[in-house]
Every structure is written in C-alpha cells, then in structure tokens.
Design an enzyme around this catalytic site. Structure first.
Site, PDB file in Angstrom:
ATOM      1  N   LYS A   1     -13.770   2.213  10.273  1.00 55.05           N
ATOM      2  CA  LYS A   1     -12.506   2.698  10.859  1.00 55.05           C
ATOM      3  C   LYS A   1     -12.719   3.087  12.329  1.00 55.05           C
ATOM      4  O   LYS A   1     -11.852   2.852  13.173  1.00 55.05           O
ATOM      5  CB  LYS A   1     -11.963   3.889  10.065  1.00 55.05           C
ATOM      6  CG  LYS A   1     -11.533   3.575   8.640  1.00 55.05           C
ATOM      7  CD  LYS A   1     -10.361   2.608   8.542  1.00 55.05           C
ATOM      8  CE  LYS A   1      -9.045   3.195   8.968  1.00 55.05           C
ATOM      9  NZ  LYS A   1      -7.918   2.262   8.728  1.00 55.05           N
TER      10      LYS A   1
ATOM     11  N   GLY B   1       0.829  -1.199   0.000  1.00 50.82           N
ATOM     12  CA  GLY B   1       0.000   0.000   0.000  1.00 50.82           C
ATOM     13  C   GLY B   1       0.868   1.256   0.000  1.00 50.82           C
ATOM     14  O   GLY B   1       2.094   1.188   0.086  1.00 50.82           O
TER      15      GLY B   1
ATOM     16  N   TRP C   1      -6.361  12.257   3.629  1.00 52.57           N
ATOM     17  CA  TRP C   1      -6.083  12.371   2.181  1.00 52.57           C
ATOM     18  C   TRP C   1      -4.652  11.965   1.815  1.00 52.57           C
ATOM     19  O   TRP C   1      -3.809  12.806   1.467  1.00 52.57           O
ATOM     20  CB  TRP C   1      -6.284  13.803   1.706  1.00 52.57           C
ATOM     21  CG  TRP C   1      -7.692  14.287   1.689  1.00 52.57           C
ATOM     22  CD1 TRP C   1      -8.797  13.679   2.194  1.00 52.57           C
ATOM     23  CD2 TRP C   1      -8.139  15.544   1.143  1.00 52.57           C
ATOM     24  NE1 TRP C   1      -9.895  14.477   1.994  1.00 52.57           N
ATOM     25  CE2 TRP C   1      -9.521  15.621   1.361  1.00 52.57           C
ATOM     26  CE3 TRP C   1      -7.497  16.606   0.504  1.00 52.57           C
ATOM     27  CZ2 TRP C   1     -10.272  16.713   0.956  1.00 52.57           C
ATOM     28  CZ3 TRP C   1      -8.246  17.698   0.109  1.00 52.57           C
ATOM     29  CH2 TRP C   1      -9.612  17.746   0.318  1.00 52.57           C
TER      30      TRP C   1
ATOM     31  N   LEU D   1      -6.214  -9.787   6.594  1.00 47.31           N
ATOM     32  CA  LEU D   1      -6.960  -9.138   7.680  1.00 47.31           C
ATOM     33  C   LEU D   1      -8.415  -9.595   7.752  1.00 47.31           C
ATOM     34  O   LEU D   1      -9.099  -9.322   8.744  1.00 47.31           O
ATOM     35  CB  LEU D   1      -6.901  -7.615   7.540  1.00 47.31           C
ATOM     36  CG  LEU D   1      -5.728  -6.947   8.276  1.00 47.31           C
ATOM     37  CD1 LEU D   1      -4.407  -7.328   7.653  1.00 47.31           C
ATOM     38  CD2 LEU D   1      -5.874  -5.444   8.310  1.00 47.31           C
TER      39      LEU D   1
ATOM     40  N   TYR E   1      -8.992  -1.689   4.447  1.00 41.54           N
ATOM     41  CA  TYR E   1      -9.952  -1.644   3.330  1.00 41.54           C
ATOM     42  C   TYR E   1     -10.162  -0.161   3.055  1.00 41.54           C
ATOM     43  O   TYR E   1     -10.801   0.545   3.844  1.00 41.54           O
ATOM     44  CB  TYR E   1     -11.253  -2.332   3.758  1.00 41.54           C
ATOM     45  CG  TYR E   1     -12.253  -2.474   2.632  1.00 41.54           C
ATOM     46  CD1 TYR E   1     -12.570  -3.724   2.122  1.00 41.54           C
ATOM     47  CD2 TYR E   1     -12.867  -1.353   2.073  1.00 41.54           C
ATOM     48  CE1 TYR E   1     -13.490  -3.857   1.080  1.00 41.54           C
ATOM     49  CE2 TYR E   1     -13.767  -1.472   1.030  1.00 41.54           C
ATOM     50  CZ  TYR E   1     -14.082  -2.717   0.541  1.00 41.54           C
ATOM     51  OH  TYR E   1     -14.977  -2.848  -0.495  1.00 41.54           O
TER      52      TYR E   1
ATOM     53  N   ASP F   1      -9.547  10.807   9.383  1.00 36.75           N
ATOM     54  CA  ASP F   1     -10.436  11.906   9.786  1.00 36.75           C
ATOM     55  C   ASP F   1     -11.862  11.667   9.273  1.00 36.75           C
ATOM     56  O   ASP F   1     -12.780  12.396   9.633  1.00 36.75           O
ATOM     57  CB  ASP F   1      -9.884  13.261   9.326  1.00 36.75           C
ATOM     58  CG  ASP F   1      -9.534  13.299   7.848  1.00 36.75           C
ATOM     59  OD1 ASP F   1      -9.814  12.323   7.130  1.00 36.75           O
ATOM     60  OD2 ASP F   1      -8.971  14.328   7.414  1.00 36.75           O
TER      61      ASP F   1
ATOM     62  N   TYR G   1     -17.173   3.246   5.310  1.00 43.21           N
ATOM     63  CA  TYR G   1     -15.728   3.264   5.573  1.00 43.21           C
ATOM     64  C   TYR G   1     -15.431   3.927   6.928  1.00 43.21           C
ATOM     65  O   TYR G   1     -14.713   3.374   7.760  1.00 43.21           O
ATOM     66  CB  TYR G   1     -15.020   4.010   4.435  1.00 43.21           C
ATOM     67  CG  TYR G   1     -13.555   4.286   4.681  1.00 43.21           C
ATOM     68  CD1 TYR G   1     -12.606   3.270   4.598  1.00 43.21           C
ATOM     69  CD2 TYR G   1     -13.113   5.578   4.981  1.00 43.21           C
ATOM     70  CE1 TYR G   1     -11.257   3.526   4.808  1.00 43.21           C
ATOM     71  CE2 TYR G   1     -11.765   5.844   5.189  1.00 43.21           C
ATOM     72  CZ  TYR G   1     -10.847   4.815   5.110  1.00 43.21           C
ATOM     73  OH  TYR G   1      -9.512   5.082   5.325  1.00 43.21           O
TER      74      TYR G   1
HETATM   75  N1  LIG Z   1      -5.692   6.746   1.507  1.00 41.57           N
HETATM   76  C1  LIG Z   1      -6.151   7.722   2.260  1.00 41.57           C
HETATM   77  O1  LIG Z   1      -6.497   8.820   1.771  1.00 41.57           O
HETATM   78  C2  LIG Z   1      -6.241   7.547   3.761  1.00 41.57           C
HETATM   79  C3  LIG Z   1      -6.617   8.641   4.561  1.00 41.57           C
HETATM   80  C4  LIG Z   1      -6.660   8.474   5.944  1.00 41.57           C
HETATM   81  C5  LIG Z   1      -6.332   7.259   6.512  1.00 41.57           C
HETATM   82  N2  LIG Z   1      -5.978   6.208   5.721  1.00 41.57           N
HETATM   83  C6  LIG Z   1      -5.643   4.922   6.358  1.00 41.57           C
HETATM   84  O2  LIG Z   1      -4.243   4.742   6.246  1.00 41.57           O
HETATM   85  C7  LIG Z   1      -3.937   3.346   6.086  1.00 41.57           C
HETATM   86  C8  LIG Z   1      -3.046   3.146   4.875  1.00 41.57           C
HETATM   87  O3  LIG Z   1      -3.695   3.728   3.751  1.00 41.57           O
HETATM   88  P1  LIG Z   1      -3.073   3.616   2.280  1.00 41.57           P
HETATM   89  O4  LIG Z   1      -3.558   4.804   1.524  1.00 41.57           O
HETATM   90  O5  LIG Z   1      -1.612   3.325   2.356  1.00 41.57           O
HETATM   91  O6  LIG Z   1      -3.859   2.343   1.768  1.00 41.57           O
HETATM   92  P2  LIG Z   1      -3.671   1.519   0.394  1.00 41.57           P
HETATM   93  O7  LIG Z   1      -2.631   2.150  -0.462  1.00 41.57           O
HETATM   94  O8  LIG Z   1      -5.034   1.303  -0.148  1.00 41.57           O
HETATM   95  O9  LIG Z   1      -3.102   0.149   0.926  1.00 41.57           O
HETATM   96  C9  LIG Z   1      -3.878  -0.682   1.708  1.00 41.57           C
HETATM   97  C10 LIG Z   1      -3.201  -2.023   1.794  1.00 41.57           C
HETATM   98  O10 LIG Z   1      -4.032  -2.875   2.570  1.00 41.57           O
HETATM   99  C11 LIG Z   1      -4.013  -4.129   1.952  1.00 41.57           C
HETATM  100  N3  LIG Z   1      -5.207  -4.906   2.267  1.00 41.57           N
HETATM  101  C12 LIG Z   1      -6.489  -4.672   1.936  1.00 41.57           C
HETATM  102  N4  LIG Z   1      -7.275  -5.660   2.367  1.00 41.57           N
HETATM  103  C13 LIG Z   1      -6.463  -6.541   2.991  1.00 41.57           C
HETATM  104  C14 LIG Z   1      -6.662  -7.790   3.642  1.00 41.57           C
HETATM  105  N5  LIG Z   1      -7.878  -8.336   3.743  1.00 41.57           N
HETATM  106  N6  LIG Z   1      -5.593  -8.404   4.166  1.00 41.57           N
HETATM  107  C15 LIG Z   1      -4.358  -7.890   4.051  1.00 41.57           C
HETATM  108  N7  LIG Z   1      -4.092  -6.728   3.445  1.00 41.57           N
HETATM  109  C16 LIG Z   1      -5.142  -6.064   2.909  1.00 41.57           C
HETATM  110  C17 LIG Z   1      -3.942  -3.861   0.463  1.00 41.57           C
HETATM  111  O11 LIG Z   1      -3.449  -5.015  -0.156  1.00 41.57           O
HETATM  112  P3  LIG Z   1      -3.620  -5.265  -1.723  1.00 41.57           P
HETATM  113  O12 LIG Z   1      -2.489  -4.451  -2.337  1.00 41.57           O
HETATM  114  O13 LIG Z   1      -3.453  -6.731  -1.845  1.00 41.57           O
HETATM  115  O14 LIG Z   1      -4.983  -4.779  -2.085  1.00 41.57           O
HETATM  116  C18 LIG Z   1      -2.975  -2.683   0.424  1.00 41.57           C
HETATM  117  O15 LIG Z   1      -1.653  -3.117   0.331  1.00 41.57           O
HETATM  118  C19 LIG Z   1      -5.293   2.637   6.020  1.00 41.57           C
HETATM  119  O16 LIG Z   1      -5.608   2.133   7.277  1.00 41.57           O
HETATM  120  C20 LIG Z   1      -6.280   3.743   5.672  1.00 41.57           C
HETATM  121  O17 LIG Z   1      -7.569   3.471   6.175  1.00 41.57           O
HETATM  122  C21 LIG Z   1      -5.915   6.321   4.365  1.00 41.57           C
END
Ligand SMILES: NC(=O)c1ccc[n+]([C@@H]2O[C@H](COP(=O)([O-])OP(=O)(O)OC[C@H]3O[C@@H](n4cnc5c(N)ncnc54)[C@H](OP(=O)(O)O)[C@@H]3O)[C@@H](O)[C@H]2O)c1
Length: 303
Positions: free
Chosen positions: A128, A10, A149, A36, A60, A101, A124
């Site tokens: 969370k 990710g 973001w 997960l 997710y 957030d 979502y």
């Molecule tokens: N993106 C945003 O804007 C944002 C904002 C605030 C907070 N967050 C939080 O920050 C964290 C990291 O975000 P990110 O943007 O780095 O997310 P991301 O790029 O979407 O990466 C999420 C990772 O989780 C893995 N994943 C999904 N379902 C899974 C499962 N069942 N078992 C194992 N792995 C699984 C995915 O694997 P695959 O590659 O195999 O799909 C991916 O590698 C998350 O908790 C997210 O909720 C994100």
C-alpha cells in the site's frame, strides 16, 4: 461528469455507487471490467470510460494472504494505482485512492500525522505504501485517503465475524493490544462524496489525508461494543459470547499487525471541512441495517 469506480463489489466500492450517484454518472467495474493485476486492462478501461473522476476502491485486502502472494499484492496495491494516476493525469481527471494506516508500524504513543514516517510491518502495508508513492510520482490531481479498519454489511469483515461467532460460542478471545478507528464503509463513501463536492480545491491540495471514524478503540473493546449493540437492537439479552482479552502474541497470524494505530485527521478537516462521526455511532447505524442475530456461517474471516 463520468466517475469510474473499480472494485464495485467491495465494501467501499459498493457504498460509493450510491454516495457518488448525485455527482455524476457512476461507471462501476468489477475485476472483469478492470483487472488491477494487468496494466493493459487498467489503461484500456480508463481510456474507454474517459472519466473526469476515478475513485479506486479495488485493492488486494487480505492482509494474511499477502504474505504468501507478495508479487500479486504488489501488482494490485503497489503498481496499479500508479498506472491509474498516470491515466488520470493524461485525462486531467481527479484520482481518489484509498490507502491504509497499516503503512505505519503502530509504535508511536501519539496519533500519526500525514508527516510521520511510514514503516510498514507486513507485506500488505509495504504494497500500500508503494501504491502511495507511485501515485505521488505520477503527479496530477489526486487524494490518497488513509483509512482504518473498514467494515460494512457486506463482508468478510471483523463485525460480521464477531456477530456470527458471538451466537455460536460461549467465549471469544479477542486481542486487546491493537488499537484503531473502526470505520463504516458507508461513512467513508459519503466522506469521499463530500471531498469531491470541493473538487475545485483538489488541484491545489493533492496529497495524503488520514480519514477514519472519530475516536479509537481496541479490537477487544470493539468486539464488546458490537455484541452490546446487537443485544440492544435485537432485544435478545441471552446467548451471546463473553469477550476475553488476549494479546497479539497469543493469537499469531501470518502477517504481523501494527499495534497502536491512531491517526490524526486534522488535515482533512482543515483543508476540506470533512470529518467523520464517532466509530460507536457508525457501528450502531450499520447494525441497525442488518439482522445482527442472523449472520451466515459462510461470513468468513474478519480483517
Ligand atoms: N478493509 C479494511 O479494513 C481497510 C482498511 C484501510 C484501508 N483499506 C483500503 O480501502 C480500499 C477498499 O477496501 P475494502 O475493505 O472495500 O476492500 P474489499 O471489500 O476487500 O474490496 C476490494 C475489492 O477489490 C477487488 N479486487 C481485488 N483484486 C483485484 C484485481 N486484481 N482487479 C480488480 N479488482 C480487484 C475485489 O474484487 P473481488 O470481489 O473480485 O475479489 C473487491 O471487490 C482498499 O484499497 C483497502 O486497501 C481497507
């Protein structure tokens, strides 16, 4: 010290592997190493690795798809973090988890503090929030970092989508009524490493912390900044889309979005001395690393 990082492919998980390397041996897992959606897989992976630190970068994260897969989203975002926290507690390990957030409804006129009441407006956000509560119930030594973001050179994300569409279309319509703090995954990973360098403080200060780039902006302004930076970095002034402001009502999506999301990050600065740079500086640094004029058509939809 062994540091277990689920979610290695990710945006944040990828950057953590570099940022955490000076702190110990990083064991980064993809879905095949820890799923997960499976409590057994989570327990087995943690018991095998025997980490001193777990940094959960898996989640997710498809906000719109979560509306049609609420059970899976709850399993991954709401239940799995509690299991990880229980296992971390058993090992006396530190557990770091990223929340969002999006636990807030975005209706507040001032920045949200960690004491403000969460009220998610979509699946979502609800999942969370459930994850945060499961970690708090498990107890142990943990930090829940509410980010905002996130983007990086690895997509899909808003920045890559705007870069791709800005070269393909004459005009982009982008919502101007959603406010947030765009945060480069690398800055978040480096801030996480900085928090872990103060590891001795974590047992006394376990809890929720807001952590995002300084400043805030609307999606519309952010899109304009992405294009301006890309023009400056590439030296190409012509052939970029104009950015038109629209409202969220004019761009309906499966999941409702919270509108005014600005978080107050005084707590993490006060307790750990950790503060992120301004979102515009982070954006420039990220764009300098990629060719902003060469985003593949398969970059996918942004978050
Ligand atoms: N993106 C945003 O804007 C944002 C904002 C605030 C907070 N967050 C939080 O920050 C964290 C990291 O975000 P990110 O943007 O780095 O997310 P991301 O790029 O979407 O990466 C999420 C990772 O989780 C893995 N994943 C999904 N379902 C899974 C499962 N069942 N078992 C194992 N792995 C699984 C995915 O694997 P695959 O590659 O195999 O799909 C991916 O590698 C998350 O908790 C997210 O909720 C994100």
């Amino acid at each position: 010290m062994r540091i277990l990082v689920p979610g290695k492919n990710g945006q944040v998980g990828w950057e953590l592997q570099t940022a955490l390397a000076p702190l110990g041996t990083v064991i980064a897992l993809d879905r095949s190493g820890m799923d997960l959606a499976s409590p057994d897989s989570i327990r087995r992976a943690i018991r095998d690795a025997q980490p001193g630190i777990i940094v959960n970068a898996a989640g997710y994260t498809n906000v719109d798809q979560a509306e049609s897969e609420p059970e899976l989203a709850m399993q991954v975002n709401g239940i799995a973090p509690g299991i990880m926290a229980e296992e971390a507690k058993r090992l006396e390990a530190v557990f770091i988890h990223y929340s969002t957030d999006y636990v807030f409804d975005g209706g507040l006129e001032r920045p949200y503090t960690e004491d403000d009441l969460p009220r998610p407006v979509n699946v979502y956000g609800r999942t969370k929030l459930a994850g945060e509560r499961a970690i708090q119930t498990a107890g142990g030594h943990y930090l829940i970092l509410r980010a905002s973001w996130i983007y990086s050179a690895r997509g899909p994300n808003f920045v890559l989508t705007i870069l791709r569409l800005a070269r393909a279309r004459p005009e982009l319509s982008v919502v101007a009524d959603q406010t947030g703090s765009p945060t480069w995954a690398r800055a978040l990973a480096q801030a996480t490493a900085a928090l872990l360098r103060c590891q001795e403080l974590i047992p006394r200060h376990s809890g929720i912390y807001h952590l995002a780039a300084a400043g805030h902006t609307s999606r519309h302004e952010f899109a304009g900044a992405i294009i301006r930076e890309a023009q400056a970095i590439s030296g190409i002034a012509e052939g970029w889309a104009r950015v038109k402001a629209i409202t969220s009502d004019q761009y309906p999506l499966p999941a409702a979005r919270p509108l005014n999301l600005v978080t107050n990050r005084d707590k993490v600065k006060k307790v750990f001395g950790v503060e992120l740079t301004h979102w515009s500086d982070q954006l420039r640094s990220c764009l300098k690393e990629l060719d902003p004029t060469a985003q593949p058509a398969a970059a996918g939809a942004g978050r």
